[in-house]
Design an enzyme around this catalytic site. Structure first.
Site, PDB file in Angstrom:
ATOM      1  N   SER A 139      37.440  38.045  40.990  1.00  0.00           N
ATOM      2  CA  SER A 139      37.888  39.342  41.485  1.00  0.00           C
ATOM      3  C   SER A 139      39.373  39.251  41.778  1.00  0.00           C
ATOM      4  O   SER A 139      39.904  38.155  42.024  1.00  0.00           O
ATOM      5  CB  SER A 139      37.129  39.706  42.762  1.00  0.00           C
ATOM      6  OG  SER A 139      37.720  40.815  43.417  1.00  0.00           O
ATOM      7  N   TYR A 152      34.883  38.227  51.977  1.00  0.00           N
ATOM      8  CA  TYR A 152      34.806  38.330  50.525  1.00  0.00           C
ATOM      9  C   TYR A 152      36.010  37.678  49.860  1.00  0.00           C
ATOM     10  O   TYR A 152      35.875  36.935  48.889  1.00  0.00           O
ATOM     11  CB  TYR A 152      34.709  39.802  50.129  1.00  0.00           C
ATOM     12  CG  TYR A 152      34.528  40.023  48.643  1.00  0.00           C
ATOM     13  CD1 TYR A 152      33.426  39.509  47.962  1.00  0.00           C
ATOM     14  CD2 TYR A 152      35.458  40.763  47.916  1.00  0.00           C
ATOM     15  CE1 TYR A 152      33.255  39.723  46.601  1.00  0.00           C
ATOM     16  CE2 TYR A 152      35.294  40.985  46.560  1.00  0.00           C
ATOM     17  CZ  TYR A 152      34.198  40.462  45.904  1.00  0.00           C
ATOM     18  OH  TYR A 152      34.032  40.672  44.558  1.00  0.00           O
TER      19      TYR A 152
END
Length: 254
Positions: A139, A152
């Site tokens: 990501s 995250y």
């Protein structure tokens, strides 16, 4: 013999789209995930479209379950040449001072240790193929932090570190390591999971964003990287929608 691709987290979103796309590229896909009912539907879709796929129940947070995936790979109808470590996800958007340790632990176990478990289990088969590729779906959170994203972004930074370290350690062996880092991707479940099923909060993430990426866009990137000539290694591919100039800079309309 038909080359075999293994895709984790294949029951929905980017994983399902990647499985479908790789089947069109001539791979026999081992679609791995926890939800076997969804995997059965996916395999049926792929087969109906003329492709080949097998459903494999797998929880990447379980050593025993991942060992079962490796056993399934050993029985596959061809050499295992591609592993797509896609299983992962986010939970919560709380600041560090009040973040849930349980959520942080789940994100680390799924994104980082899941990648570790599956890679360790499948690496012998990938190397034995003589031309293996490991794709790690990361990501943009793997290199940019943001408020509320501590758990995250920490997990995705760690996943990026795993990819880079693995590439160094495999230098001279016939296995490529590719990291694909998507920005804003609208899927059915990512934000729903992050916000505990709150559909309004999930929808707000994409509100006013003209054409965020969709799962098929990322699947296209995976397929392109995986089908380059064996001597070509795409170390890192960063892909965002046009509306997203950076993690914190998103054009919205309306």
């Amino acid at each position: 013999m038909t080359p075999v691709a293994i895709v984790t987290g294949a029951s929905s979103g980017i994983g399902a789209a990647t499985a479908r796309r790789l089947a069109t590229e001539g791979f026999h896909v081992l679609a791995a995930a926890r939800r076997t009912d969804r995997l059965a539907e996916l395999v049926e879709q792929i087969t109906a479209a003329g492709g080949a796929a097998t459903a494999v129940a797998c929880d990447v947070t379980s050593d025993e379950s991942v060992a079962g995936l490796a056993d399934a790979a050993a029985r596959a109808p061809g050499p295992v040449t591609l592993l797509v470590n896609n299983a992962g996800g986010a939970r919560g958007l709380d600041p560090v001072e009040s973040g849930s340790v349980r959520d942080w632990q789940w994100m680390y176990d799924t994104n980082v240790l899941g990648t570790l478990r599956v890679t360790q289990a499948l690496l012998p088969a990938l190397e034995a193929s003589g031309s293996g590729t490991i794709v790690i779906v990361g990501s943009t959170a793997g290199f940019t932090v943001y408020e509320g994203g501590g758990g995250y972004t920490a997990a995705k930074h760690a996943q990026t570190a795993v990819a880079g370290t693995l590439r160094l350690e495999l230098c001279g062996r016939p296995v490529r390591v590719v990291e694909i880092d998507p920005g804003m991707v609208r899927t059915d479940e990512f934000s729903l999971v992050r916000f505990g099923g709150d559909a309004d909060k999930a929808a707000a993430v994409y509100a006013g964003v003209p054409e965020p990426l969709v799962a098929d866009d990322v699947a296209d990137c995976v397929a392109w990287c995986a089908t380059r000539p064996p001597h070509v290694n795409v170390d890192r591919l960063v892909v965002r929608p046009l509306a997203q100039a950076a993690q914190h800079k998103v054009h919205r309309v309306g």
